[in-house]
Write a protein that holds these residues in place. Sequence first.
Motif, PDB file in Angstrom:
ATOM      1  N   ALA A  72       0.847  -1.201   0.000  1.00  0.00           N
ATOM      2  CA  ALA A  72       0.000   0.000   0.000  1.00  0.00           C
ATOM      3  C   ALA A  72       0.876   1.242   0.000  1.00  0.00           C
ATOM      4  O   ALA A  72       1.927   1.289   0.634  1.00  0.00           O
ATOM      5  N   TRP A  73       0.430   2.231  -0.714  1.00  0.00           N
ATOM      6  CA  TRP A  73       1.114   3.503  -0.855  1.00  0.00           C
ATOM      7  C   TRP A  73       0.345   4.507  -0.010  1.00  0.00           C
ATOM      8  O   TRP A  73      -0.881   4.590  -0.098  1.00  0.00           O
ATOM      9  N   GLN A  74       1.020   5.242   0.825  1.00  0.00           N
ATOM     10  CA  GLN A  74       0.365   6.167   1.740  1.00  0.00           C
ATOM     11  C   GLN A  74       0.782   7.589   1.420  1.00  0.00           C
ATOM     12  O   GLN A  74       1.977   7.878   1.288  1.00  0.00           O
ATOM     13  N   ILE A  75      -0.221   8.469   1.269  1.00  0.00           N
ATOM     14  CA  ILE A  75       0.071   9.878   1.058  1.00  0.00           C
ATOM     15  C   ILE A  75      -0.573  10.685   2.183  1.00  0.00           C
ATOM     16  O   ILE A  75      -1.611  10.306   2.712  1.00  0.00           O
ATOM     17  N   ILE A  76       0.070  11.771   2.532  1.00  0.00           N
ATOM     18  CA  ILE A  76      -0.432  12.681   3.557  1.00  0.00           C
ATOM     19  C   ILE A  76      -0.639  14.043   2.895  1.00  0.00           C
ATOM     20  O   ILE A  76       0.257  14.552   2.208  1.00  0.00           O
ATOM     21  N   LEU A  77      -1.817  14.608   3.125  1.00  0.00           N
ATOM     22  CA  LEU A  77      -2.184  15.881   2.519  1.00  0.00           C
ATOM     23  C   LEU A  77      -2.681  16.833   3.590  1.00  0.00           C
ATOM     24  O   LEU A  77      -3.214  16.381   4.614  1.00  0.00           O
ATOM     25  N   GLY A  78      -2.545  18.131   3.343  1.00  0.00           N
ATOM     26  CA  GLY A  78      -3.272  19.094   4.147  1.00  0.00           C
ATOM     27  C   GLY A  78      -4.729  19.010   3.712  1.00  0.00           C
ATOM     28  O   GLY A  78      -5.028  19.051   2.516  1.00  0.00           O
ATOM     29  N   ASN A  79      -5.659  18.834   4.638  1.00  0.00           N
ATOM     30  CA  ASN A  79      -7.068  18.615   4.302  1.00  0.00           C
ATOM     31  C   ASN A  79      -7.691  19.900   3.757  1.00  0.00           C
ATOM     32  O   ASN A  79      -7.851  20.874   4.476  1.00  0.00           O
ATOM     33  N   ASP A  80      -8.043  19.891   2.465  1.00  0.00           N
ATOM     34  CA  ASP A  80      -8.637  21.056   1.812  1.00  0.00           C
ATOM     35  C   ASP A  80      -9.941  20.628   1.145  1.00  0.00           C
ATOM     36  O   ASP A  80      -9.919  20.090   0.039  1.00  0.00           O
ATOM     37  N   PRO A  81     -11.082  20.837   1.783  1.00  0.00           N
ATOM     38  CA  PRO A  81     -12.363  20.395   1.227  1.00  0.00           C
ATOM     39  C   PRO A  81     -12.723  21.039  -0.114  1.00  0.00           C
ATOM     40  O   PRO A  81     -13.587  20.534  -0.816  1.00  0.00           O
ATOM     41  N   GLU A  82     -12.055  22.122  -0.488  1.00  0.00           N
ATOM     42  CA  GLU A  82     -12.349  22.786  -1.752  1.00  0.00           C
ATOM     43  C   GLU A  82     -11.434  22.335  -2.884  1.00  0.00           C
ATOM     44  O   GLU A  82     -11.589  22.789  -4.019  1.00  0.00           O
ATOM     45  N   ASP A  83     -10.499  21.441  -2.607  1.00  0.00           N
ATOM     46  CA  ASP A  83      -9.555  20.970  -3.620  1.00  0.00           C
ATOM     47  C   ASP A  83     -10.227  19.909  -4.492  1.00  0.00           C
ATOM     48  O   ASP A  83     -10.722  18.897  -3.987  1.00  0.00           O
ATOM     49  N   THR A  84     -10.241  20.124  -5.795  1.00  0.00           N
ATOM     50  CA  THR A  84     -10.890  19.208  -6.735  1.00  0.00           C
ATOM     51  C   THR A  84     -10.233  17.832  -6.724  1.00  0.00           C
ATOM     52  O   THR A  84     -10.925  16.810  -6.757  1.00  0.00           O
ATOM     53  N   GLY A  85      -8.918  17.778  -6.659  1.00  0.00           N
ATOM     54  CA  GLY A  85      -8.212  16.493  -6.617  1.00  0.00           C
ATOM     55  C   GLY A  85      -8.561  15.697  -5.376  1.00  0.00           C
ATOM     56  O   GLY A  85      -8.755  14.483  -5.427  1.00  0.00           O
ATOM     57  N   GLN A  86      -8.656  16.383  -4.229  1.00  0.00           N
ATOM     58  CA  GLN A  86      -9.039  15.690  -2.996  1.00  0.00           C
ATOM     59  C   GLN A  86     -10.491  15.221  -3.067  1.00  0.00           C
ATOM     60  O   GLN A  86     -10.827  14.158  -2.538  1.00  0.00           O
ATOM     61  N   ALA A  87     -11.369  15.970  -3.752  1.00  0.00           N
ATOM     62  CA  ALA A  87     -12.760  15.541  -3.925  1.00  0.00           C
ATOM     63  C   ALA A  87     -12.813  14.249  -4.743  1.00  0.00           C
ATOM     64  O   ALA A  87     -13.578  13.327  -4.414  1.00  0.00           O
ATOM     65  N   ILE A  88     -11.998  14.147  -5.774  1.00  0.00           N
ATOM     66  CA  ILE A  88     -11.946  12.914  -6.567  1.00  0.00           C
ATOM     67  C   ILE A  88     -11.389  11.775  -5.712  1.00  0.00           C
ATOM     68  O   ILE A  88     -11.856  10.636  -5.794  1.00  0.00           O
ATOM     69  N   LEU A  89     -10.410  12.079  -4.877  1.00  0.00           N
ATOM     70  CA  LEU A  89      -9.855  11.072  -3.966  1.00  0.00           C
ATOM     71  C   LEU A  89     -10.946  10.536  -3.029  1.00  0.00           C
ATOM     72  O   LEU A  89     -11.022   9.333  -2.779  1.00  0.00           O
ATOM     73  N   TRP A  90     -11.813  11.415  -2.507  1.00  0.00           N
ATOM     74  CA  TRP A  90     -12.934  10.975  -1.668  1.00  0.00           C
ATOM     75  C   TRP A  90     -13.866  10.060  -2.471  1.00  0.00           C
ATOM     76  O   TRP A  90     -14.306   9.017  -1.983  1.00  0.00           O
ATOM     77  N   SER A  91     -14.157  10.429  -3.727  1.00  0.00           N
ATOM     78  CA  SER A  91     -15.000   9.576  -4.579  1.00  0.00           C
ATOM     79  C   SER A  91     -14.343   8.219  -4.806  1.00  0.00           C
ATOM     80  O   SER A  91     -15.004   7.182  -4.775  1.00  0.00           O
ATOM     81  N   ALA A  92     -13.038   8.240  -5.030  1.00  0.00           N
ATOM     82  CA  ALA A  92     -12.307   6.989  -5.256  1.00  0.00           C
ATOM     83  C   ALA A  92     -12.341   6.097  -4.018  1.00  0.00           C
ATOM     84  O   ALA A  92     -12.370   4.867  -4.130  1.00  0.00           O
ATOM     85  N   SER A  93     -12.364   6.701  -2.828  1.00  0.00           N
ATOM     86  CA  SER A  93     -12.388   5.907  -1.599  1.00  0.00           C
ATOM     87  C   SER A  93     -13.731   5.197  -1.430  1.00  0.00           C
ATOM     88  O   SER A  93     -13.809   4.178  -0.741  1.00  0.00           O
ATOM     89  N   ARG A  94     -14.774   5.701  -2.059  1.00  0.00           N
ATOM     90  CA  ARG A  94     -16.104   5.084  -1.968  1.00  0.00           C
ATOM     91  C   ARG A  94     -16.383   4.146  -3.141  1.00  0.00           C
ATOM     92  O   ARG A  94     -17.446   3.538  -3.219  1.00  0.00           O
ATOM     93  N   SER A  95     -15.443   4.050  -4.063  1.00  0.00           N
ATOM     94  CA  SER A  95     -15.624   3.273  -5.285  1.00  0.00           C
ATOM     95  C   SER A  95     -14.815   1.981  -5.233  1.00  0.00           C
ATOM     96  O   SER A  95     -13.793   1.894  -4.549  1.00  0.00           O
ATOM     97  N   ARG A  96     -15.265   0.990  -5.978  1.00  0.00           N
ATOM     98  CA  ARG A  96     -14.508  -0.255  -6.136  1.00  0.00           C
ATOM     99  C   ARG A  96     -13.599  -0.210  -7.367  1.00  0.00           C
ATOM    100  O   ARG A  96     -12.894  -1.162  -7.659  1.00  0.00           O
ATOM    101  N   ALA A  97     -13.646   0.889  -8.085  1.00  0.00           N
ATOM    102  CA  ALA A  97     -12.927   1.011  -9.357  1.00  0.00           C
ATOM    103  C   ALA A  97     -11.455   1.378  -9.148  1.00  0.00           C
ATOM    104  O   ALA A  97     -11.068   1.920  -8.124  1.00  0.00           O
ATOM    105  N   HIS A  98     -10.677   1.089 -10.173  1.00  0.00           N
ATOM    106  CA  HIS A  98      -9.259   1.455 -10.215  1.00  0.00           C
ATOM    107  C   HIS A  98      -9.145   2.895 -10.709  1.00  0.00           C
ATOM    108  O   HIS A  98      -9.821   3.285 -11.656  1.00  0.00           O
ATOM    109  N   TYR A  99      -8.289   3.674 -10.070  1.00  0.00           N
ATOM    110  CA  TYR A  99      -8.047   5.050 -10.500  1.00  0.00           C
ATOM    111  C   TYR A  99      -6.592   5.187 -10.938  1.00  0.00           C
ATOM    112  O   TYR A  99      -5.692   4.678 -10.263  1.00  0.00           O
ATOM    113  N   PRO A 100      -6.347   5.878 -12.048  1.00  0.00           N
ATOM    114  CA  PRO A 100      -4.977   6.182 -12.447  1.00  0.00           C
ATOM    115  C   PRO A 100      -4.392   7.293 -11.563  1.00  0.00           C
ATOM    116  O   PRO A 100      -5.088   8.253 -11.230  1.00  0.00           O
ATOM    117  N   PHE A 101      -3.122   7.136 -11.203  1.00  0.00           N
ATOM    118  CA  PHE A 101      -2.379   8.135 -10.437  1.00  0.00           C
ATOM    119  C   PHE A 101      -1.108   8.478 -11.197  1.00  0.00           C
ATOM    120  O   PHE A 101      -0.554   7.643 -11.916  1.00  0.00           O
TER     121      PHE A 101
END
Length: 150
Positions: A72-101
């Motif tokens: 597993a690869w672990q990343i640490i971010l400053g939590n920014d609820p308005e960041d579009t990339g972090q919003a996609i990351l939240w969607s990816a956490s609720r999905s069973r799909a593979h995401y490109p990074f």
Amino acid sequence: MLYPTAGSRLYIADAPVETPGALPASGWVEIGEAEAIGMVGAQWDTEEAVYVDCEEGNPQLETVKSLERRPAWQIILGNDPEDTGQAILWSASRSRAHYPFRLVFPGDAHWRGWFGLVTGLFEVFDTANSIMKLQADVLPTSETFRSEDA
């Protein structure tokens, strides 16, 4: 050649894929506020086999690689609820799909890319005098693609 990581930018694709294949040419969204970008690679399980040396009759122990794993690869971010990339990351956490990074090193000439499942996403409160962090755990589901190999 040495690659500095300070100033690297981390991206996630704006849409998942059903099965990993070629990395998309477009549709990348930067994940903002990256503080620690972890590591991507592979490690092997090993098996030990005992055999008898035919010439001397002595038992010998040999270790061989058996199964390759992608930790597993672990990343640490400053939590920014308005960041579009972090919003996609939240969607990816609720999905069973593979995401490109994609991780792009300073100067934009070199990068690493892979597909992954976001297996965990946590708000990290840390110490009382710190900012809230976001920790993402991503399990790579493909080889790591390198710009040097393209």
